[in-house]
Design an enzyme around this catalytic site. Structure first.
Site, mmCIF file in Angstrom:
data_model
loop_
_atom_site.group_PDB
_atom_site.id
_atom_site.type_symbol
_atom_site.label_atom_id
_atom_site.label_comp_id
_atom_site.label_asym_id
_atom_site.label_seq_id
_atom_site.Cartn_x
_atom_site.Cartn_y
_atom_site.Cartn_z
ATOM 1 N N LYS A 1 0.834 -1.213 0.000
ATOM 2 C CA LYS A 1 0.000 0.000 0.000
ATOM 3 C C LYS A 1 0.861 1.252 0.000
ATOM 4 O O LYS A 1 0.639 2.171 -0.778
ATOM 5 C CB LYS A 1 -0.908 -0.027 1.233
ATOM 6 C CG LYS A 1 -1.429 1.317 1.698
ATOM 7 C CD LYS A 1 -2.296 1.157 2.942
ATOM 8 C CE LYS A 1 -2.542 2.427 3.712
ATOM 9 N NZ LYS A 1 -1.402 2.909 4.489
ATOM 10 N N ASN A 2 1.848 1.305 0.896
ATOM 11 C CA ASN A 2 2.609 2.544 1.054
ATOM 12 C C ASN A 2 3.668 2.726 -0.023
ATOM 13 O O ASN A 2 4.428 3.701 0.005
ATOM 14 C CB ASN A 2 3.220 2.615 2.451
ATOM 15 C CG ASN A 2 2.147 2.823 3.516
ATOM 16 O OD1 ASN A 2 1.004 3.147 3.190
ATOM 17 N ND2 ASN A 2 2.509 2.629 4.772
ATOM 18 N N ARG B 1 -4.899 9.024 3.121
ATOM 19 C CA ARG B 1 -3.747 9.892 3.319
ATOM 20 C C ARG B 1 -2.963 10.105 2.026
ATOM 21 O O ARG B 1 -2.396 11.167 1.781
ATOM 22 C CB ARG B 1 -2.820 9.225 4.342
ATOM 23 C CG ARG B 1 -1.667 10.099 4.761
ATOM 24 C CD ARG B 1 -1.906 10.593 6.131
ATOM 25 N NE ARG B 1 -1.016 11.623 6.555
ATOM 26 C CZ ARG B 1 -1.448 12.726 7.147
ATOM 27 N NH1 ARG B 1 -2.728 12.921 7.320
ATOM 28 N NH2 ARG B 1 -0.592 13.624 7.566
ATOM 29 N N CYS C 1 -5.635 7.410 8.542
ATOM 30 C CA CYS C 1 -6.086 6.946 9.841
ATOM 31 C C CYS C 1 -5.891 8.032 10.877
ATOM 32 O O CYS C 1 -4.901 8.780 10.846
ATOM 33 C CB CYS C 1 -5.292 5.697 10.230
ATOM 34 S SG CYS C 1 -5.853 4.245 9.341
ATOM 35 N N ARG D 1 -1.473 14.577 12.934
ATOM 36 C CA ARG D 1 -0.684 14.151 11.775
ATOM 37 C C ARG D 1 -0.449 15.386 10.911
ATOM 38 O O ARG D 1 -1.270 15.741 10.077
ATOM 39 C CB ARG D 1 -1.424 13.073 10.971
ATOM 40 C CG ARG D 1 -1.635 11.803 11.744
ATOM 41 C CD ARG D 1 -2.172 10.705 10.858
ATOM 42 N NE ARG D 1 -1.153 10.201 9.936
ATOM 43 C CZ ARG D 1 -1.371 9.186 9.104
ATOM 44 N NH1 ARG D 1 -2.538 8.607 9.043
ATOM 45 N NH2 ARG D 1 -0.404 8.769 8.308
ATOM 46 N N ASP E 1 3.229 0.732 12.208
ATOM 47 C CA ASP E 1 2.038 0.080 11.656
ATOM 48 C C ASP E 1 1.889 -1.365 12.149
ATOM 49 O O ASP E 1 0.848 -1.992 11.941
ATOM 50 C CB ASP E 1 2.065 0.105 10.117
ATOM 51 C CG ASP E 1 1.892 1.518 9.564
ATOM 52 O OD1 ASP E 1 1.547 2.424 10.343
ATOM 53 O OD2 ASP E 1 2.113 1.709 8.356
ATOM 54 N N ILE F 1 6.143 7.247 17.208
ATOM 55 C CA ILE F 1 5.895 7.960 15.943
ATOM 56 C C ILE F 1 4.598 8.770 16.007
ATOM 57 O O ILE F 1 4.562 9.911 15.563
ATOM 58 C CB ILE F 1 5.844 6.963 14.756
ATOM 59 C CG1 ILE F 1 7.114 6.093 14.728
ATOM 60 C CG2 ILE F 1 5.647 7.703 13.429
ATOM 61 C CD1 ILE F 1 8.408 6.827 14.486
ATOM 62 N N ARG G 1 -9.157 -0.737 3.776
ATOM 63 C CA ARG G 1 -8.286 0.318 3.239
ATOM 64 C C ARG G 1 -6.916 -0.249 2.898
ATOM 65 O O ARG G 1 -6.265 0.222 1.969
ATOM 66 C CB ARG G 1 -8.058 1.416 4.295
ATOM 67 C CG ARG G 1 -9.105 2.487 4.377
ATOM 68 C CD ARG G 1 -8.561 3.665 5.190
ATOM 69 N NE ARG G 1 -7.277 4.072 4.658
ATOM 70 C CZ ARG G 1 -6.287 4.618 5.361
ATOM 71 N NH1 ARG G 1 -6.423 4.849 6.632
ATOM 72 N NH2 ARG G 1 -5.158 4.944 4.782
HETATM 73 C C1 UD1 Z 1 0.570 6.492 3.033
HETATM 74 C C2 UD1 Z 1 1.733 6.175 3.923
HETATM 75 O O1 UD1 Z 1 2.841 5.953 3.457
HETATM 76 N N1 UD1 Z 1 1.463 6.107 5.248
HETATM 77 C C3 UD1 Z 1 2.510 5.750 6.165
HETATM 78 C C4 UD1 Z 1 3.354 6.970 6.445
HETATM 79 O O2 UD1 Z 1 2.473 7.990 6.936
HETATM 80 P P1 UD1 Z 1 2.984 9.474 6.973
HETATM 81 O O3 UD1 Z 1 3.913 9.723 5.837
HETATM 82 O O4 UD1 Z 1 1.786 10.326 7.142
HETATM 83 O O5 UD1 Z 1 3.836 9.477 8.295
HETATM 84 P P2 UD1 Z 1 5.062 10.435 8.627
HETATM 85 O O6 UD1 Z 1 6.307 9.645 8.540
HETATM 86 O O7 UD1 Z 1 4.940 11.669 7.783
HETATM 87 O O8 UD1 Z 1 4.710 10.850 10.104
HETATM 88 C C5 UD1 Z 1 5.474 10.494 11.220
HETATM 89 C C6 UD1 Z 1 5.343 11.545 12.301
HETATM 90 O O9 UD1 Z 1 5.856 12.789 11.827
HETATM 91 C C7 UD1 Z 1 4.946 13.832 12.042
HETATM 92 N N2 UD1 Z 1 5.012 14.792 10.905
HETATM 93 C C8 UD1 Z 1 5.007 14.318 9.638
HETATM 94 C C9 UD1 Z 1 5.012 15.174 8.546
HETATM 95 C C10 UD1 Z 1 5.028 16.569 8.811
HETATM 96 O O10 UD1 Z 1 5.018 17.389 7.896
HETATM 97 N N3 UD1 Z 1 5.039 17.002 10.114
HETATM 98 C C11 UD1 Z 1 5.029 16.135 11.163
HETATM 99 O O11 UD1 Z 1 5.052 16.576 12.320
HETATM 100 C C12 UD1 Z 1 3.572 13.155 12.072
HETATM 101 O O12 UD1 Z 1 2.614 13.926 12.777
HETATM 102 C C13 UD1 Z 1 3.890 11.841 12.751
HETATM 103 O O13 UD1 Z 1 3.869 12.004 14.145
HETATM 104 O O14 UD1 Z 1 4.349 6.655 7.406
HETATM 105 C C14 UD1 Z 1 3.839 6.260 8.684
HETATM 106 C C15 UD1 Z 1 5.003 6.056 9.619
HETATM 107 O O15 UD1 Z 1 5.822 5.039 9.166
HETATM 108 C C16 UD1 Z 1 2.983 5.013 8.530
HETATM 109 O O16 UD1 Z 1 2.356 4.758 9.761
HETATM 110 C C17 UD1 Z 1 1.914 5.201 7.463
HETATM 111 O O17 UD1 Z 1 1.328 3.942 7.160
HETATM 112 C C1 PEP Z 2 -1.416 4.861 9.127
HETATM 113 C C2 PEP Z 2 -1.570 4.130 8.046
HETATM 114 O O1 PEP Z 2 -1.906 4.562 6.821
HETATM 115 P P1 PEP Z 2 -2.243 6.045 6.301
HETATM 116 O O2 PEP Z 2 -0.975 6.826 6.422
HETATM 117 O O3 PEP Z 2 -2.582 5.784 4.856
HETATM 118 O O4 PEP Z 2 -3.370 6.537 7.132
HETATM 119 C C3 PEP Z 2 -1.324 2.695 8.062
HETATM 120 O O5 PEP Z 2 -1.063 2.141 6.980
HETATM 121 O O6 PEP Z 2 -1.396 2.085 9.138
#
Ligand code: UD1
Ligand code: PEP
Length: 429
Positions: A27-28, A100, A124, A129, A316, A338, A408
């Site tokens: 998915k990711n 997302r 989610c 986030r 995850d 995280i 999802r």
């Molecule tokens: C679609 C996808 O690939 N989703 C994955 C992606 O989510 P996603 O890319 O949203 O997760 P991030 O690595 O960005 O987020 C990690 C942490 O950084 C913080 N943060 C992030 C961006 C930002 O601009 N500012 C900030 O503060 C977030 O609030 C969170 O606490 O990585 C996560 C962490 O491995 C996984 O759980 C999700 O499944």
């Molecule tokens: C947090 C997850 O996904 P998303 O970033 O797409 O919400 C997830 O895959 O568990």
């Protein structure tokens, strides 16, 4: 989130799982790859091994809503995208706020149409986030970001005549943040340095796709990535890597039932520290090429888990391992680093007889519980997969509601578990 219909899973526990299961495409990885395919102004991108999950269906609808031609051939697990017709910069709320990955369409809109209008971003609900690293990166490349609020509704407008290379950074190695800045830099003017990049295998798979399309990227997997902008990217064919979280959930299905399964497409290396933690709990692994064999014969032992960026323990997989640790013969400690709101599972497991103390981002799972079936709620995707695991080990029947979340991210989960001997059904309505 509006769902239209209610999805439920019913699980009757007590069966050991045995047999062979195929790990789905990631998915990711596929979600950013759909964003990448929109960067190609002509030709057709063909993505193989696409997981047939709701997030992919939403991404296809979103690509169509902005004018691309996207066809998902479900039986062939193949997605064909022609982005030459991209025409609208608006990511409409009714689709974009359901997943997302919608935010991963922004770089293509900026490059191809000069602007992006974000009416909503989903994903989610795991606490706060933020997207500030993405916005700051786009701004450093010359974009302007403005927020417009009218009544209850708000939207974000990003404009960029052109995106210029520069020095960018991520405060923490955000997964989608790294992918968005990579896409912005790939067709940007000049050279971009991105510091503190994510090291996840999916990010490396995205870099491989971009590179095969003609992008000039160095340093993937090191934390410092250099991108030399090119004028255009060519549509190519690419096979999406296997989903390490899907693999991890099946490993845990064998672990929680005391079974023995072969996972086609799973890699021990991609599981990172999660593999070591599962070994400590009593899981035995044997990697034979692309097939990972897994069994658990000894009683489950307790563990300490600290979630971290790759190769640390994947957040995850945190909910799934909480479910498994309920059955360990002693207390387990889980520290979620995280996300600040990823323990909603604890209350659901408590309904099934578990004993868990939550204090902020730390949880103590007392272990030694015998789980019993109950009616429980999937508050998010991984809560859903964790409750399926708990249901497989519980006495009696577990009903998981709000299970759209499970769909999802996991393809045909009931069918694949049934093939291994589980008693599980998906119901709609
Ligand atoms: C679609 C996808 O690939 N989703 C994955 C992606 O989510 P996603 O890319 O949203 O997760 P991030 O690595 O960005 O987020 C990690 C942490 O950084 C913080 N943060 C992030 C961006 C930002 O601009 N500012 C900030 O503060 C977030 O609030 C969170 O606490 O990585 C996560 C962490 O491995 C996984 O759980 C999700 O499944
Ligand atoms: C947090 C997850 O996904 P998303 O970033 O797409 O919400 C997830 O895959 O568990």
């Amino acid at each position: 989130m509006s769902m239209g219909h209610e999805v439920r899973y019913r699980v009757r526990g007590g069966r050991q799982l045995r047999g062979t299961v195929f790990v789905q495409g990631a998915k990711n990885a596929v979600l950013p790859m759909i964003g990448v395919s929109l960067l190609a102004a002509k030709g057709r991108t063909v993505l193989r091994n696409v997981p047939i999950i709701e997030d992919v269906r939403r991404a296809v609808e979103l690509a169509q809503a902005i004018g691309a031609k996207a066809e998902l051939h479900e039986a062939e697990r193949t997605l064909v995208i022609d982005a030459s017709t991209l025409s609208s910069p608006v990511l409409p709320a009714e689709i974009a706020s359901r997943f997302r990955g919608s935010f991963l369409f922004v770089p293509a809109l900026l490059h191809r149409l000069g602007e992006a209008v974000i009416e909503g971003v989903g994903g989610c609900n795991l606490g706060s986030r933020n997207l500030d690293f993405h916005y700051n990166g786009f701004k450093r490349m010359g974009a302007t970001v403005t927020e417009q609020v009218s009544g209850e509704e708000g939207s974000i407008h990003i404009k960029a005549g052109e995106l210029r290379g520069g020095t960018l950074y991520l405060d923490t190695p955000s997964h989608t943040g790294t992918e968005n800045l990579l896409m912005a830099a790939a067709l940007g003017k000049g050279t971009t340095l991105i510091k503190n990049c994510a090291l996840e295998p999916e990010v490396l798979d995205v870099i491989e796709l971009l590179s095969r399309m003609g992008a000039k990227i160095k340093g993937g997997g090191t934390g410092f990535i250099t991108v030399e902008g090119v004028d255009e990217l060519t549509a190519v064919e690419h096979t999406v890597m296997p989903d390490r979280i899907d693999a991890g959930v099946f490993v845990m299905a064998a672990a929680i039932t005391g079974g023995e399964i072969s996972l086609v497409g799973a890699s021990l290396e991609h599981l990172g520290v999660a593999a070591d933690k599962l070994e400590q709990m009593g899981v035995e692994f044997a990697q034979h090429g692309a097939v990972l064999q897994v069994r658990r014969k000894r009683p489950l032992r307790p563990i300490n888990v600290v979630t971290d960026e790759y190769p640390g323990f994947a957040t995850d997989l945190q909910s799934p391992i909480m479910a498994v640790s309920c059955l360990a013969d002693g207390p387990s400690y889980i520290y979620e680093r995280i996300f600040d709101g990823r323990f909603k599972l604890a209350d659901e497991l408590t309904k099934m007889g578990a004993d868990i103390d939550v204090d902020g981002n730390r949880a103590k799972v007392h272990g030694g519980a015998s789980l019993r079936g109950a009616e429980v709620v999937a508050h998010d995707l991984r809560t859903g997969s964790a409750l399926v695991l708990a249901g497989l080990a519980a006495q009696g029947e577990t009903t998981i509601t709000s299970a759209y979340y499970l769909d999802r991210g996991h393809a045909h989960i009931a069918e694949r578990l049934s093939m291994l001997g589980a008693d599980i059904e998906r119901e709609v309505g």
